[in-house]
Design an enzyme around this catalytic site. Sequence first.
Site, mmCIF file in Angstrom:
data_model
loop_
_atom_site.group_PDB
_atom_site.id
_atom_site.type_symbol
_atom_site.label_atom_id
_atom_site.label_comp_id
_atom_site.label_asym_id
_atom_site.label_seq_id
_atom_site.Cartn_x
_atom_site.Cartn_y
_atom_site.Cartn_z
ATOM 1 N N GLU A 51 -11.552 42.815 64.083
ATOM 2 C CA GLU A 51 -10.815 43.919 65.032
ATOM 3 C C GLU A 51 -11.314 44.214 66.337
ATOM 4 O O GLU A 51 -10.726 44.435 66.898
ATOM 5 C CB GLU A 51 -11.177 45.140 63.936
ATOM 6 N N PHE B 236 -14.770 54.319 48.710
ATOM 7 C CA PHE B 236 -14.707 52.922 49.409
ATOM 8 C C PHE B 236 -14.049 52.640 50.629
ATOM 9 O O PHE B 236 -13.118 53.163 50.923
ATOM 10 C CB PHE B 236 -14.080 51.903 48.194
ATOM 11 N N GLN B 237 -14.786 52.136 51.644
ATOM 12 C CA GLN B 237 -14.417 51.867 53.119
ATOM 13 C C GLN B 237 -13.973 53.211 53.642
ATOM 14 O O GLN B 237 -13.427 53.048 54.469
ATOM 15 C CB GLN B 237 -13.059 50.779 52.969
ATOM 16 N N LYS C 135 -4.681 57.613 53.956
ATOM 17 C CA LYS C 135 -3.899 56.598 53.458
ATOM 18 C C LYS C 135 -2.652 57.470 52.851
ATOM 19 O O LYS C 135 -1.420 57.123 52.972
ATOM 20 C CB LYS C 135 -4.381 55.955 52.332
ATOM 21 N N MET D 158 -27.260 35.146 82.833
ATOM 22 C CA MET D 158 -27.837 36.216 83.629
ATOM 23 C C MET D 158 -29.156 36.720 83.033
ATOM 24 O O MET D 158 -30.081 37.153 83.873
ATOM 25 C CB MET D 158 -26.672 37.569 83.446
#
Lengths: 578, 163
Positions: free
Chosen positions: A50, A112-113, A162, A479
């Site tokens: 993602e 969940f999630q 959802k 760097m």
Amino acid sequence: MELSGAQILVQSLIDEGVEYIFGYPGGAVLHLYDALFQQDELKHILVRHEQGATHAADGYARATGKPGVVLVTSGPGATNAVTGIATAYMDSIPMVIISGQVSLPVIGSDAFQEVDMIGITRPCVKHNFLVKDVTKLAETIKKAFYVATTGRPGPVVIDVPKDITAPNIKVPYKYPKKVSIRSYNPVVTGHKGQIKKAVELLLSAQKPIIYSGGGVVLGEASNELIEFTKTLGYPITNTLMGLGAYPATEKQFVGMLGMHGTYEANMAMHDSDVIIAIGARFDDRVTGKLDLFCPYAKIIHIDVDPASISKTVKVDIPIVGDVKPVLKQMLELIKESQKKPDKKALEQWWNQIRHWQALNCLDFDRTSPLIKPQYVIEQLHEVTKGDAYVTSDVGQHQMWVAQYYPFDKPRHWINSGGLGTMGFGLPAAIGVKLAFPESEVACVTGDASIQMCIQELSTALQYNTPIKIINLNNRYMGMVRQWQEFSYQSRYSHSYMDTIPEFVQLAEAYGHVGMRISKPEEVRPALEAAFAMTDRTVFLDIMTDQTENVYPMIEAGKGHHEMKLRVATGTSTDRELA
Amino acid sequence: MKHIISILMENESGALSRVAGLFSARGYNIESLTVAPTEDPSLSRMTLVTSGSEEIIEQITKQLNKLIDVVKLVDLAESFHIERELMMVKIKTTIENRDEIRSMANIFRGKIIDVTPSTYIIEMTGPSEKLDAFIAAIDPDSIIEAVRSGATGISRGEKGLHL
């Protein structure tokens, strides 16, 4: 027309004119993905992580000026997107991120999630919405695009539970043409009195400098900036985010300013008597130590965000407004004015600047048997005729592009300036290439940065986005190593990776072309060969001089006039020229 | 210097956390914060007491104005205004000190709103400094608990914070 929430979401994006959506499916967005499956107007780009989706959408947005759109699932999908959202936020990039959420009745039950996406993203978005009513979905989407793209742009998150997208609940759909928010009215035109005062101050300047930033790019005000600068005949410097807004090959351009800016740009800032900051925000990487910043200057500041004005540096004449209309207003006044810039003073000022330029602060060792990274960027510029879109990751290679690839057009230099996100370059390049398939797109990266989002090589193959990856491989986090050399007596703590993958084989494993370049004379032919392969992604693994540092440099706690310069021989010993 | 910032904001869930989050993220200090719906149910009125240099207060008001949910705000310290805070103090009483506490409450125009054989609850409103003064005047050992609403305020005269 009656549609389900999922269909409304997809149709709203189509009606908004969205071309691409970058995403990754998961439980909470399955209804949405089903709706995506049943249409073919909106093109979905399946990434491999993602974070890649957000950077790709971000790159698309930076190159086109249109908002980037992302779709991720709840929980880990949402949290993976956060780095990309923060990246866009710091650089004021318009994006709309749609995140799935668990169903409304179970929100707050540690389902969940489940993650509190609204809470997590609150500090790094311009605004966010939790959709609680499917009948408000289309309007919320319109509002999100409106907020993301107006005023000072930024990312907006829409968290969609959802059950809002359930296929069996259908409601009437109409995408609003316009939307207004009573508490959100960004200022566009500048205050006339302030503009008049600014013009008077500008025309009375003896040692003026124009300091312009990313706001000019975001505000599509490049043409106005060019006319403004040429009319006045004043020197101009750009910030890292502003590169390309004024053509870097034009003679009034004195280079980038700030930590790794040019000696002449920083000295001119320090000695100036009038500074006009245009769409720039006095970032700490630009100002150096604040107490030492531009001690003799009166400052004019144009910014669309009132909160940017006098945040770190107190300014004398603030002008709140969009850069483009404000510059137009100023130009009119300058042309009407009886007063003209003081020619004699300006000539003296330019003489002084030419004197600083003569120091040739970006010179490097061209006789080295090792590949100098600066040389690679110069060659990249020549091979692409200065016309490519160049994305980068974060570190030394990023600074070398900024210094050695003179950008002549806005929106061609795509990098994470504010947040400094490693892993940005590759997915961003994919987003740019999707937007401009006919243009050359190069991702300049390093052996550490590229590994942070390397999985997107797979996305590049799936969607046939033939980009050229220029990996400046110095076997260090360059760097970090440079700072350790300067500030920690060369104790290179964990800035070296013992096990760097064989990038050529890795690129081939992902279905691309890999090339390894170890000698300076191989650089040019390899670049030409890579760009000749117009239908392939090519990974150029270029073994560069490990000890090379980015010069010049303002070290921590120093002012613009105290730059650390490279000695003419280009060896790793350096001297202070203050 | 102390500033009372009065904010009119959308009465939406999460609006309060946006303000509180802004203060913690940017390191501004909040002395007190009160919030309640207004006569228009779509709007909430928040009163926030903070302190800082002029530059910091300017940044605070600019950053607050940037929040999409903030409709309008005013720094009451910039004009004539009235400030009030509500306090309720539960005080342990004995036969010896009951009269004294009662007269002290009267001096401060407080009201005794609950009485038991061993306690009083005193209700008092006023500027925060007055409530501080009352607390300072009472024997600290006798205070069981004190609850304060945080300051709220309104500007004097015809001007007002409304849509």
